[in-house]
Design a protein around this motif. Sequence first.
Motif, short mmCIF file in Angstrom:
data_model
loop_
_atom_site.label_atom_id
_atom_site.label_comp_id
_atom_site.label_asym_id
_atom_site.label_seq_id
_atom_site.Cartn_x
_atom_site.Cartn_y
_atom_site.Cartn_z
N THR A 67 54.30 29.96 49.37
CA THR A 67 53.85 28.91 50.29
C THR A 67 54.34 29.19 51.70
OG1 THR A 67 53.77 27.28 48.53
CG2 THR A 67 54.00 26.44 50.77
N PHE A 109 41.96 25.56 55.02
CA PHE A 109 43.05 25.40 54.05
C PHE A 109 42.56 24.66 52.81
CE2 PHE A 109 45.46 26.02 57.90
CZ PHE A 109 46.60 26.69 57.47
N PHE A 111 44.37 22.94 49.25
CA PHE A 111 45.68 22.60 48.70
C PHE A 111 45.61 22.31 47.22
CE2 PHE A 111 44.95 20.79 52.90
CZ PHE A 111 45.93 21.41 53.65
N ASP A 188 46.51 27.28 48.55
CA ASP A 188 47.83 27.24 47.92
C ASP A 188 47.72 26.55 46.56
OD1 ASP A 188 50.49 27.30 47.36
OD2 ASP A 188 51.15 26.31 49.22
N ALA B 319 46.33 20.69 59.57
CA ALA B 319 45.79 21.87 58.90
C ALA B 319 44.38 22.16 59.37
CB ALA B 319 45.80 21.65 57.38
N PHE B 419 53.70 19.30 56.98
CA PHE B 419 52.73 19.87 56.09
C PHE B 419 53.23 19.87 54.66
CE2 PHE B 419 50.03 23.48 54.86
CZ PHE B 419 48.84 22.92 55.26
N LYS B 420 54.55 20.01 54.52
CA LYS B 420 55.18 20.04 53.20
C LYS B 420 54.90 18.77 52.42
CE LYS B 420 57.84 23.49 51.92
NZ LYS B 420 58.04 24.37 53.05
N LEU B 422 52.40 17.51 51.92
CA LEU B 422 51.17 17.65 51.15
C LEU B 422 51.45 18.18 49.76
CD1 LEU B 422 48.80 19.17 53.81
CD2 LEU B 422 48.93 16.82 53.01
N GLU B 423 52.62 18.77 49.61
CA GLU B 423 52.94 19.29 48.29
C GLU B 423 53.49 18.19 47.42
OE1 GLU B 423 55.38 22.80 48.54
OE2 GLU B 423 54.42 23.27 50.45
#
Lengths: 252, 424
Positions: A67, A109, A111, A188, B319, B419-420, B422-423
């Motif tokens: 990542t 992108f 996700f 990702d 993004a 952005f993280k 989003l995880e």
Amino acid sequence: MEKLAGQNKKKSFREPGTDSTYLIKTENLSKIYPIGLTTLTALDNINLAFVKGDFAGLVGPSGSGKTTLLNILGSLDSPTTGSAVVMGKKVETLTHREAAGLRNHHIGFIFQTFNLLPVYSVYENVEFPLLLQNFSSSGRKKLVMDALEWVGLADRAFSKPLQLSGGQSQRVAIARAIVKNPELVLADEPTANLDAENSRNIMDTMARLNENLKTTFIFATHDEKVMRYLKRIITLNDGRVAKDERAAGEGT
Amino acid sequence: MIKFLIKGLLRDRSRSLFPVLTVSSGVFLAVVLYSFMNGVIADMINSTARYQTGHVKVMTQAYAEESNQMPNDLALTGINEITQTLKDNYPDMIWTARIKFGGLLDIPDEKGETKDQGPVTGLAVDLFSPSSPEWDLLRIEKSIIRGRIPVERGEILIGDEFAGKLDIAPGDTATLISSTMFGSMAIYNFKIAGTVRFGISAMDRGAILADIADIQEALDMQDTAGELLGYFPDNIYNDEKAAEIAASFNRQFKDPDDRFSPIMRTLPVESGLSDYIAMIDSMGVIIVSIFIAAMSIVLWNSGLMGSLRRYGEIGVRLAVGENKTHIYKTLILESLFIGIFGSVIGTAAGTGVSYLMQIYGIDYGYLMKNSSMMISNVYRAKVSTGSFFIGFIPGIVSTVLGASIAGTGIYRRQTASLFKELEV
Ligand SMILES: Nc1ncnc2c1ncn2[C@@H]1O[C@H](COP(=O)(O)OP(=O)(O)O)[C@@H](O)[C@H]1O
Ligand SMILES: [Mg+2]
């Protein structure tokens, strides 16, 4: 398909002195996070190059730096040392605004968690990247419908994301990523939340785009089903490139 | 793009409805609070002016020193001439003489024996000369509860509660027992014409309103009155003008060596309300500052929570290639919409409710049974120009300020860590 390819006329903005053979090239790229008093090396001296049309995957166990590398290539993050040249731009020297411009015009992108905006319709989600550029509303409409056509969801244009299945949501996310016809798509773990059939479906879609538009795809994944589609597999281990192999039947 | 944002704003209630509710309730409270305090203070000044001090008041210096004891032996003589002089010098003002007096009110039975008796304070005003301003100043007709207005000399009005206590009704006779200006005993018979509500607890419980000519006769005060009151024609106190008039009058007529020479005092000096009057001016500033500070903190926090909740959305927008400055601007634009919308609603509701409170008022007389404060029993709000701005502008300012502070979170965080979010 030709319709989409038709608007692929972007003026070159390559910086002088960068190598135009490659879409992406990293040189001794490292990313080091401070953790309290010590540091954590997430990426360690990465030297990789990608050319237009690559359909490549970063694979490796969780925490291996996939990542982090994808974010740097997407100009969302910058390297601690070394350099990443993406479409002629040195990521480490870009301002916020320049990085945003690079993403807006050239990078899509995708996700793991789809990340559609829930209050907007499918159509509006896909339209959003175009609103940041100067398209007429009829121009936008055509591009959005073409992109939805590509992922097979033209009939769901006015649904809300919550009414869609996971597979459908990810296809909307793909439409959003490709609607502006970018040179590069970064994905990702795109299949991590999908079942086998939906995973195959979206990988088919992306392989088709790669085939027809020469759009470059770079994945981060540890999904076997994804790896079967990849033309190139780069294995990361502890932030280092352990292997970089072309699939059978691919040149070099 | 703006259309896109507005769509999102309208569809996402946590982004529109709740902030608008927060802003409008804050604005509402500020408007009501302001109008209410405005009304209470204006009321206080009004009733003080009406019954006690006028907007300006002329007395002898000796009377002024002890004015709370109703020292009619120190009253101002030659009142007709002084009144005429005042009318000539300050023709815009309304001038009227009054006598305050005290004593006992004796209620006789049929045989003329004392049935009941109680201490009384009284206000003597000009009831019967054709040009008397008192009917308007004291709103006498409006405050009648039982009976009727006095139509001839010898008739008085009495506080309704006082009448109940003494068990007398319109038509009955009452005898005032007091002392003349020169210290001898004074006895005077009155007929009760009606009962009134003064709107001031102390007066409702123990006061009568009589004609000044009757009292001058009863207390041996020919051409004499304790006080000469002046009112602005629009009945609104103007401190600057009042001070100016008082200064010019005192320069001309006040003799520091003669205790019986006249002195003019303004409402705040005479009533001790100067602090309250100063308060009106600073009140606006205080409310606005507290409001902006408090609301900004509230909105900043809800903005923070809002943006935390929206990191996902912001991550996607980054993004897709929107830059941070653009996102920040859109957050502020959104807050501007919300601020304006919330402030309009809050101001409309606030002035609406205040206006109702201005018309109907809140009677708190039952809370004040034992008070001797000379203020009105009814709280009334007062909607003024200030009411429209006191909440509106701070509502917008604090919304935008809150969003501006909360929004800087976008800059303080690394793009990658936004952005993280989003995880999973
Ligand atoms: N913002 C950060 N701060 C500190 N450490 C981080 C941060 N982001 C990632 N890391 C660390 O860097 C390493 C690589 O993370 P990541 O690139 O997310 O791996 P992968 O995607 O392969 O699972 C991990 O050890 C992770 O904990
Ligand atoms: Mg990862």
